[in-house]
Design a protein around this motif. Sequence first.
Motif, PDB file in Angstrom:
ATOM      1  N   TYR A 389       0.643  -1.164   0.154  1.00  0.00           N
ATOM      2  CA  TYR A 389      -0.058  -0.035   0.146  1.00  0.00           C
ATOM      3  C   TYR A 389       0.873   1.361  -0.022  1.00  0.00           C
ATOM      4  CZ  TYR A 389      -2.785   3.815   1.994  1.00  0.00           C
ATOM      5  OH  TYR A 389      -3.480   4.931   2.142  1.00  0.00           O
ATOM      6  N   ILE A 390       0.602   2.210  -1.011  1.00  0.00           N
ATOM      7  CA  ILE A 390       1.439   3.290  -0.842  1.00  0.00           C
ATOM      8  C   ILE A 390       0.379   4.639  -0.860  1.00  0.00           C
ATOM      9  CG2 ILE A 390       3.017   4.839  -2.479  1.00  0.00           C
ATOM     10  CD1 ILE A 390       3.491   2.415  -4.128  1.00  0.00           C
ATOM     11  N   ASP A 391       0.666   5.384   0.343  1.00  0.00           N
ATOM     12  CA  ASP A 391      -0.228   6.726   0.491  1.00  0.00           C
ATOM     13  C   ASP A 391       0.609   7.805   0.009  1.00  0.00           C
ATOM     14  OD1 ASP A 391      -1.481   8.552   1.836  1.00  0.00           O
ATOM     15  OD2 ASP A 391      -1.400   8.036   4.028  1.00  0.00           O
ATOM     16  N   LYS A 392      -0.059   8.364  -0.926  1.00  0.00           N
ATOM     17  CA  LYS A 392       0.289   9.217  -1.640  1.00  0.00           C
ATOM     18  C   LYS A 392       0.459  10.646  -0.810  1.00  0.00           C
ATOM     19  CE  LYS A 392      -0.297   9.633  -6.205  1.00  0.00           C
ATOM     20  NZ  LYS A 392      -0.855   9.710  -7.571  1.00  0.00           N
ATOM     21  N   CYS A 393       0.132  10.625   0.307  1.00  0.00           N
ATOM     22  CA  CYS A 393       0.138  11.913   1.138  1.00  0.00           C
ATOM     23  C   CYS A 393       1.127  11.569   2.361  1.00  0.00           C
ATOM     24  CB  CYS A 393      -1.167  12.311   1.773  1.00  0.00           C
ATOM     25  SG  CYS A 393      -2.309  12.696   0.662  1.00  0.00           S
ATOM     26  N   SER A 394       1.903  10.497   2.336  1.00  0.00           N
ATOM     27  CA  SER A 394       2.652  10.155   3.236  1.00  0.00           C
ATOM     28  C   SER A 394       4.271  10.132   2.742  1.00  0.00           C
ATOM     29  CB  SER A 394       2.335   8.768   3.866  1.00  0.00           C
ATOM     30  OG  SER A 394       3.319   8.267   4.655  1.00  0.00           O
ATOM     31  N   ALA A 395       5.117  10.328   3.757  1.00  0.00           N
ATOM     32  CA  ALA A 395       6.544  10.689   3.327  1.00  0.00           C
ATOM     33  C   ALA A 395       7.211   9.125   3.376  1.00  0.00           C
ATOM     34  CB  ALA A 395       7.378  11.367   4.333  1.00  0.00           C
ATOM     35  N   PHE A 396       6.473   8.210   4.149  1.00  0.00           N
ATOM     36  CA  PHE A 396       7.042   6.848   4.242  1.00  0.00           C
ATOM     37  C   PHE A 396       6.826   6.096   3.126  1.00  0.00           C
ATOM     38  CE2 PHE A 396       5.663   8.388   8.607  1.00  0.00           C
ATOM     39  CZ  PHE A 396       6.813   8.169   9.124  1.00  0.00           C
ATOM     40  N   GLY A 397       7.732   5.014   2.766  1.00  0.00           N
ATOM     41  CA  GLY A 397       7.437   4.092   1.645  1.00  0.00           C
ATOM     42  C   GLY A 397       6.272   3.300   1.826  1.00  0.00           C
ATOM     43  N   PRO A 398       6.517   2.159   0.709  1.00  0.00           N
ATOM     44  CA  PRO A 398       5.272   1.463   0.649  1.00  0.00           C
ATOM     45  C   PRO A 398       5.236   0.508   1.871  1.00  0.00           C
ATOM     46  CG  PRO A 398       6.686   1.356  -1.496  1.00  0.00           C
ATOM     47  CD  PRO A 398       7.220   1.991  -0.321  1.00  0.00           C
ATOM     48  N   GLU A 399       4.059   0.171   2.210  1.00  0.00           N
ATOM     49  CA  GLU A 399       3.622  -0.970   3.444  1.00  0.00           C
ATOM     50  C   GLU A 399       3.121  -2.218   2.951  1.00  0.00           C
ATOM     51  OE1 GLU A 399       0.854  -0.936   7.445  1.00  0.00           O
ATOM     52  OE2 GLU A 399       0.997   0.872   6.224  1.00  0.00           O
TER      53      GLU A 399
END
Length: 426
Positions: A389-399
């Motif tokens: 899962y890739i949150d487009k508003c997050s600075a973190f990488g894929p989960e």
Amino acid sequence: RDAPSYGRSFVEVINEKYSPENFPYRRGPGMVVVPTVGPQGSPMKDRLNLPSVLVLNNCGISRAGDQAEIAAFCSHVMELDLSHNKLQDWREVISKIVANIPNLDFLNLSSNPLAGGTLEPRFAEAFSRVRRLVLNNTQVSWASVLLLAQGIPELEELFLCLNEYSSVSASSVACPTLRLLHITDNSLQHWAEVRKFGSLFPSLDTLVMANNNLASIQDNKDILQRLFPNLRSINLNNSGLNRWEDIEKLNYFPKLEEVRLQGIPLLQAYTNAERRSLMIAQLPSISLLNGSVVSDSEREDAERFFIRYYLDYPEEELPYRYHSLVTKYGKLEPLAEIDLRPRCRAQVEVHCEEKVEQVNIRLDQTVAELKKQLTTVVQLSTQSMRLYYIDKCSAFGPEEMKYNTRALHSYSIQDGDEILVVPKTK
């Protein structure tokens, strides 16, 4: 009227309850009494372990017994509970029991049949030190109440619940020391009766009138300001109040800061939140409502709610308080309606190697169910794919979505987010 010969005496009961045989150790504040002189043949033991707080409720007491023994053993007693006994003669209660307990501060006579007893004015002198008097469910006459209230020089608290009063008489002699009047569960429906408490008890701080079905609060601002100049707390729970004008009149009591108004007809049509907000807004000086503190932030929210609540009402129906609040906050716009229900679907981008596709997914399904949905999109079996899962508003990488039983809504997936599908290597 003579005391009945049946039943037990006050002296018999304290002898039985506090004799060394039944009460061998001192417990709590009290004193061991050793009489220096006792009548011949006295039923009292040589020693009694008598506390300063005597609880003799429901003991079948109908008479006093030997006054000399009461005086000898009860001189230090400060609180006496004689509720639920069979006392019906004021002479037994006052001239024989109370008169011989000189330091008595609190007396509870609730649920004794005192309705038919005659109280003579001279009897009230025996109550010289009593500050708190409880006469609930005694059906004591109002004339007797007036004699006691006027004759007890330091009376501060008076309890008169369940006495079937539908009216009370006024008096030219006030009781200037009374601070608390507890008169719940009577039938005082008319404000004309409540008005009399103002002149009778000019220092009244707390008036508890729940369960009286009071129909309305009459009188104008000038009268109400003079009527209860020191009233700080009023309890009108389960009264018959059904107009906002009655609530507004509570503002005319100059020192009022605590109000209880649960169970009144006026509020039945509102939700719990509306009731509290509208009531707080109507009562600007109140710091306690129905037992809960009114904070500054809660008051501001309530007052703003009040303005918006009445936005669409015609001018002639607007309460007086509305105009003063509009002066304070301005004429507020309605709040935007926001749907706070949890999202049930999301439009996401599914990436698999070079392929990108828009897919509408249900957020109430699990990761395993999503994999099954994506098999036709990416042409892979559920066992041969890994999801990220890739949150487009997050600075973190894929989960990595590694737990098949985890629900999708727990990832807080929004429209436009990405699901990355990676084929498993053999």
